[in-house]
Design a protein around this motif. Structure first.
Motif, PDB file in Angstrom:
ATOM      1  N   ILE A  16       0.834  -1.198   0.000  1.00  0.00           N
ATOM      2  CA  ILE A  16       0.000   0.000   0.000  1.00  0.00           C
ATOM      3  C   ILE A  16       0.869   1.247   0.000  1.00  0.00           C
ATOM      4  O   ILE A  16       1.797   1.374   0.792  1.00  0.00           O
ATOM      5  N   VAL A  20      -2.080   9.435   2.665  1.00  0.00           N
ATOM      6  CA  VAL A  20      -2.876   9.531   3.879  1.00  0.00           C
ATOM      7  C   VAL A  20      -4.360   9.434   3.548  1.00  0.00           C
ATOM      8  O   VAL A  20      -5.108   8.701   4.159  1.00  0.00           O
ATOM      9  N   GLY A  22      -6.889   7.923   1.368  1.00  0.00           N
ATOM     10  CA  GLY A  22      -6.904   6.816   0.441  1.00  0.00           C
ATOM     11  C   GLY A  22      -7.751   7.108  -0.778  1.00  0.00           C
ATOM     12  O   GLY A  22      -8.633   7.944  -0.748  1.00  0.00           O
ATOM     13  N   ASN A 224     -23.836   1.924  -0.998  1.00  0.00           N
ATOM     14  CA  ASN A 224     -23.563   0.702  -1.748  1.00  0.00           C
ATOM     15  C   ASN A 224     -24.494   0.540  -2.942  1.00  0.00           C
ATOM     16  O   ASN A 224     -24.263  -0.295  -3.802  1.00  0.00           O
ATOM     17  N   LEU A 312      -7.822  -4.834  -5.400  1.00  0.00           N
ATOM     18  CA  LEU A 312      -7.151  -3.873  -4.535  1.00  0.00           C
ATOM     19  C   LEU A 312      -6.670  -4.549  -3.259  1.00  0.00           C
ATOM     20  O   LEU A 312      -5.626  -4.242  -2.730  1.00  0.00           O
ATOM     21  N   SER A 313      -7.471  -5.496  -2.788  1.00  0.00           N
ATOM     22  CA  SER A 313      -7.140  -6.079  -1.489  1.00  0.00           C
ATOM     23  C   SER A 313      -6.325  -7.351  -1.637  1.00  0.00           C
ATOM     24  O   SER A 313      -6.040  -8.010  -0.665  1.00  0.00           O
TER      25      SER A 313
ATOM     26  N   PRO C  98     -17.931  -1.238   2.623  1.00  0.00           N
ATOM     27  CA  PRO C  98     -16.834  -0.968   1.694  1.00  0.00           C
ATOM     28  C   PRO C  98     -16.851   0.452   1.127  1.00  0.00           C
ATOM     29  O   PRO C  98     -15.858   0.907   0.585  1.00  0.00           O
ATOM     30  N   ARG C 100     -17.425   3.272   2.789  1.00  0.00           N
ATOM     31  CA  ARG C 100     -17.222   4.353   3.750  1.00  0.00           C
ATOM     32  C   ARG C 100     -15.797   4.345   4.255  1.00  0.00           C
ATOM     33  O   ARG C 100     -15.147   3.314   4.316  1.00  0.00           O
ATOM     34  N   ARG C 101     -15.322   5.521   4.650  1.00  0.00           N
ATOM     35  CA  ARG C 101     -13.951   5.640   5.149  1.00  0.00           C
ATOM     36  C   ARG C 101     -13.871   5.081   6.570  1.00  0.00           C
ATOM     37  O   ARG C 101     -14.840   5.173   7.318  1.00  0.00           O
ATOM     38  N   ASN C 140      -8.710   8.227   6.825  1.00  0.00           N
ATOM     39  CA  ASN C 140      -9.459   8.614   5.632  1.00  0.00           C
ATOM     40  C   ASN C 140      -9.467   7.553   4.550  1.00  0.00           C
ATOM     41  O   ASN C 140      -9.937   7.792   3.448  1.00  0.00           O
ATOM     42  N   ARG C 141      -8.907   6.399   4.854  1.00  0.00           N
ATOM     43  CA  ARG C 141      -8.854   5.353   3.835  1.00  0.00           C
ATOM     44  C   ARG C 141     -10.112   4.513   3.833  1.00  0.00           C
ATOM     45  O   ARG C 141     -10.908   4.557   4.772  1.00  0.00           O
ATOM     46  N   PHE C 142     -10.224   3.702   2.801  1.00  0.00           N
ATOM     47  CA  PHE C 142     -11.375   2.801   2.683  1.00  0.00           C
ATOM     48  C   PHE C 142     -10.972   1.391   3.110  1.00  0.00           C
ATOM     49  O   PHE C 142      -9.802   1.023   2.995  1.00  0.00           O
ATOM     50  N   ALA C 144     -11.106  -1.418   1.787  1.00  0.00           N
ATOM     51  CA  ALA C 144     -10.434  -2.255   0.793  1.00  0.00           C
ATOM     52  C   ALA C 144      -8.924  -2.078   0.826  1.00  0.00           C
ATOM     53  O   ALA C 144      -8.183  -2.922   0.338  1.00  0.00           O
ATOM     54  N   GLU C 145      -8.447  -0.965   1.399  1.00  0.00           N
ATOM     55  CA  GLU C 145      -7.007  -0.714   1.401  1.00  0.00           C
ATOM     56  C   GLU C 145      -6.308  -1.392   2.577  1.00  0.00           C
ATOM     57  O   GLU C 145      -5.113  -1.225   2.760  1.00  0.00           O
TER      58      GLU C 145
END
Lengths: 315, 332, 315
Positions: A16, A20, A22, A224, A312-313, C98, C100-101, C140-142, C144-145
């Motif tokens: 990753i 900061v 994403g 979603n 991505l994951s 998935p 939302r942050r 702030n990431r999602f 999936a990261e």
């Protein structure tokens, strides 16, 4: 071992990048969409058509031809036939000596307005109905699902013809009619998606935190649903545009004096032998517009493909 | 010549985000009557490597060699591969429901499989064999259950059906990919016992793929531990469990609470498996290794005497003493 | 010492309905069928059993996600409306929205319970992320990261937001890779001693339950068949099912695996729709006697309670 040390066991995933903020699913989808040539060309085409429609009065001023103005002197040949494309009338004139180009631009306004507004309306009603049915289930779902079945099994063209005949033609009525017949398709998709997401653990997690049903629907489910709804909406717009053209072609759409692609096409039927442009240009425009919306819709679908989450994951 | 000889197998999947190097050079051999356990976490390449042998990785770029009885499987035309599949090599998957056709009875499916590979067999003969096979794997009243559909069986029974199907043609090699992961402990024990018994009876070669070292502790002759698409340790069973050398194998063994019930703090492997879009340089495990040395990210350790690690070969085993010696050797 | 939580003869049945319009009940799944147990403050109560034994349903009843069909759950000094009971879910992929942050996911309980100002909430989220070993910069990431283990940490941070006293952990590590499981187990243990938490810990992995639990309850077909202090249960299991379960567990030790006598049960777990009468284990029990199919054994004993007419160590 203390908690501080424990957190040093935490993961520092090498795969990753250390941004900061994403990249969100939407941003990723947009990036993927940008790589889709067909979708980007379609988007450009749609933008051009929108701009042309917005600036239709400018073109009317430049050419000096209003959309309703008849020019029997310059627009018709001495034999009374429409003139062909040229410097005065860029795409030629119609049987009454009106500027085809300007009328097509004004027609684009009607088509886009009807297409977008009816889809918007259908989306709002479809999402609300579908979410209620899917989320509450039980008798709410029973009633709403049957209702959707009924709407979907209506012979919609016949009903539209009867309604227009009874209430008179007009843009607002047409928007309502088209919205009514497309909301059911939207509602069905949303209902199915809601039912699927309702079983997901994150909805259960929200419940376990004490979230109200309304909050769960709006905060947890709605984001979603945006992907499938966007895809379907982008495919409903061209359908609505074609439906509008069909009704106008049959003389049941907008007021006959208002320029509309369908009405222009209908006018052309008597003259296309002498003035093929009258048939070709509106038909081409209709084709290009619907094709662009459909291709863009396909592109959006591919870009929002849930597989991207998995990629991505991937570890 | 071993029954199956895999040499330097590499598999890469093209994806929109770039090529994913799922398997980055794996070699192993299996012989009749032997069991090879392949252990690894998700994304270690353990399943992909065997799926590739069977031609089940569509769209992947494959290099290296895999010889089954001396015949090269990599690049073998699909019709020939299909003849091998089922008849000579069978697979058992984690989820039997997805590999059994839901609309045909299990008997029909076994009969079809038999007749496909042995056209001379009559339907009645094949059916008789199907019933025998179902009985062999411990399905009660096989003569009646042969006409049931897959959904009419429970999870454990379905896995037995899968095994019956895999054995129907008396294959020389069985590849079992997490065959008991979806099953409960008591059912898992039943299935493992069954597999051990059948393997001894028919002298087949068996490849057991699993993420759980516990599952194969009682049955594997040798164990191949994979990490980030590469083998990190490959040794006889006792060596893997009692004298592991590679820090990742040690980490796997130490991550599990001890069977004695001791409540010492667990020593997890820090971090998470890497992305195979951009695998780490040098040793694939170095970003998570407690004993990583300056050379580890630069030079890839070869698989010498069973382990691919730069630590001295004589430091083996689990526990604090081995950890101390490793730290010392690594200069940490 | 007064118990934190008392479960009194709780039953949870799920109706099976059939019919298109008028749905009538054709049967019931006896998911939890008369469970009585208590949870002491500060302890970890492990609940083990195979799929379909009702352990997850019981967990959801305790967390208030299911209404019980009959019986009661008494909370002593536990205020559910203030979020003092929280839940950690099995699937780190499914339990986080998935779209939302993670910052807003972790802040969810605070928002739902209207706790603090937005700035205070943001600080609390950072604090929580640090506490569970996540980089607070990543709020702030999602989802999936993040990797599976990190996602489970996010779920734990969310569960801790309201400073709960009891956390129900539903298979919190079984979806994680082996090397990651230990990270999460260590984190849960550290948090317990640091924050004085009480856990109800559901799992099917016997060695994990033994490692984390002070007491362990074994469930079979909706009932508790044995409950005892962890070490006592593992060293001298009394119920034949506990014996079979322990003998079937896989161990990463070839010599031990070779030495062990496995009690192989015949057949499968019967359907919870029509559970066997009297002792539910009797059709599969190696010790079954006529009495077992006639008379239901009660859960008897002091610290170590067993529901069996013929208890005893078999392994």
């Amino acid at each position: 071992m203390s908690l501080i040390e424990a957190s040093s066991e935490a993961e520092h995933t090498p795969g990753i990048t250390p941004a900061v903020r994403g990249k969100g699913p939407w941003q990723l989808a947009w990036e993927r969409l940008q790589r889709d040539r067909a979708a980007m060309v379609s988007l450009a085409v749609i933008c051009v058509i929108v701009l042309l429609a917005v600036f239709a009065p400018v073109f009317a001023a430049v050419t000096g031809h209003g959309p309703q103005d008849q020019f029997p002197e310059t627009g018709l040949t001495p034999e009374g036939l429409p003139v062909g494309p040229g410097s005065g009338f860029w795409l030629g004139a119609d049987s009454l000596g009106r500027d085809l180009f300007v009328r097509l631009l004004y027609g684009a306004r009607v088509s886009l307005l009807v297409g977008v507004l009816s889809t918007l309306l259908a989306t709002v009603f479809g999402v609300v109905t579908g979410m209620l049915a899917g989320f509450y289930g039980g008798w709410v779902d029973g009633v709403l699902a049957r209702l959707l079945d009924v709407v979907l099994s209506f012979p919609y063209l016949l009903v539209a013809i009867v309604l227009v005949a009874a209430l008179g033609a007009g843009v607002p009525l047409m928007i309502l009619v088209i919205a009514f017949f497309s909301f059911a398709a939207m509602a069905r998709v949303v209902r199915g998606q809601t039912m699927a997401y309702k079983e997901r653990e994150f909805v259960e997690a929200a419940r376990s935190l004490g979230a109200s049903k309304l909050r769960t629907m709006f905060v947890d489910l709605l984001p979603n649903l945006v992907a499938p709804v966007t895809v379907l909406a982008s495919l409903l717009i061209p359908t609505a545009i074609v439906f509008e053209a069909t009704l106008s072609f049959l003389g049941l759409g907008v007021d006959p004096r208002t320029p509309s692609w369908g009405a222009i096409l209908a006018d052309s039927t008597d003259y296309y032998r002498v003035a093929p442009g009258l048939l070709i240009f509106p038909a081409l425009l209709l084709l290009i517009t619907t094709l662009a919306f459909n291709l863009l819709g396909d592109g959006i679908r591919d870009a929002l493909d849930p597989r991207s989450d998995r990629l991505l994951s991937r570890k | 010549m071993a029954l199956l000889e895999v040499a330097d197998l590499r598999v890469t999947f093209p994806t929109p985000d770039g090529p994913v190097q799922a398997v980055r050079g794996v070699s192993f051999q299996v012989d009749r009557g032997r069991t090879l356990g392949i252990v690894g976490e998700s994304g270690s390449g353990k399943s992909v490597s065997t799926q590739t042998l069977m031609g089940l990785t569509q769209g992947a770029r494959v290099s290296g060699s895999a010889k089954f009885e001396g015949r090269e499987l990599i690049g073998m035309p699909e019709p020939e591969l299909r003849k091998l599949r089922g008849a000579q090599i069978s697979m058992i998957f984690q989820d039997p429901l997805s590999s059994l056709h839901p609309l045909y009875t299990v008997g029909w499916q076994i009969v079809e499989a038999i007749r496909l590979h042995e056209p001379a067999t009559t339907k009645a003969q094949a059916r008789k064999r199907a019933i025998e096979q179902l009985g062999l794997v411990g399905i009660p009243q096989p003569d009646r259950r042969v006409d049931d559909y897959p959904h009419q069986f429970s999870g454990g029974m379905r896995q037995r059906v899968m095994i019956a199907m895999a054995l129907a043609l008396n294959p020389k090699l069985i590849i079992a990919d997490e065959p008991t992961t979806a099953l409960d402990a008591t059912v898992q024990a039943q299935i493992l016992d069954l597999m051990i018994r059948l393997q001894q009876e028919f002298d087949t070669a068996l490849i057991m793929i699993t993420h759980d070292l516990g599952v194969i502790a009682g049955m594997a002759d040798e164990v191949l531990v994979m990490y980030a698409g590469k083998p990190v340790e490959h040794a006889e069973r006792r060596e893997i469990y009692y004298a592991p050398h590679h820090p990742y194998t040690v980490g796997l063994l130490e991550s599990v609470p001890s069977v004695s019930g001791a409540k010492d703090r667990l020593r997890p492997v820090p971090g998470a498996p890497p992305s195979l879009l951009t695998p780490p340089t040098g040793c694939g495990f170095h970003p998570r290794c407690r004993y990583a040395m300056p050379r580890c990210p630069v030079e890839e350790p070869p698989l010498i005497r069973g382990s691919a690690c730069w630590l001295p070969r004589d430091i083996v085993g689990t526990g604090p003493e081995a950890a101390r010696r490793r730290s010392e050797a690594a200069g940490r | 010492m007064t118990a934190l939580l008392r479960v009194n003869d709780v039953r949870k049945y799920f109706p099976i309905k059939e019919g298109l319009l008028i749905r009538r009940e054709v049967g019931r799944v006896h998911a939890v069928d008369g469970v009585t147990l208590e949870v002491q403050p500060g302890e970890t109560l492990g609940i083990v059993g195979e799929s379909g034994c009702g352990k997850s349903t019981l967990a959801r009843c305790i967390a208030g996600l299911h209404e019980v069909t009959s019986g009661s759950i008494e909370y002593h000094g536990l205020d559910r409306s203030r979020g003092q009971i929280q839940m950690i879910f099995q699937d780190p992929y499914g339990s986080l929205n998935p779209r939302r942050r993670v910052g807003s996911i972790i802040a969810d309980p605070l928002v739902i319970h209207r706790s603090g100002t937005p700035a205070e909430r943001r600080n609390r989220v950072r604090e929580l992320m640090e506490l569970v070993g996540l980089n607070p910069e990543h709020y702030n990431r999602f989802p999936a990261e993040f990797s599976g283990g990190q996602r489970q940490r996010i779920g734990i941070a969310r569960a801790l937001a309201l400073r709960p006293r009891l956390i129900v952990c539903d298979e919190p590590v079984s979806a994680l890779d082996v090397s990651i499981q230990a990270q999460v187990i260590n984190l849960l243990k550290d948090l317990q001693s640091e924050l004085g938490l009480t856990y109800v810990f559901i799992a099917h992995d016997l060695s994990v339950v033994r490692y984390v639990s002070d007491r362990v309850a074994v469930m079979y077909l909706g009932k508790v068949v044995e409950i005892a202090p962890a070490e006592q249960l593992y060293r001298s299991p009394q119920h034949p099912y506990t014996n079979a379960l322990l003998s079937a567990a896989s161990v990463a030790d070839p010599d031990l695996a070779a030495k062990r006598e496995r009690i192989l049960l015949t057949g499968d777990v019967p359907s919870p729709i029509l559970p066997p009468p009297a002792c539910r284990f009797h059709p599969r029990c190696p010790k079954a006697a006529p009495r077992c199919s006639a008379e239901e054994p009660l859960l008897l004993g002091e610290d170590h309670r067993t529901a069996c007419h013929y208890p005893g160590v078999m392994i």
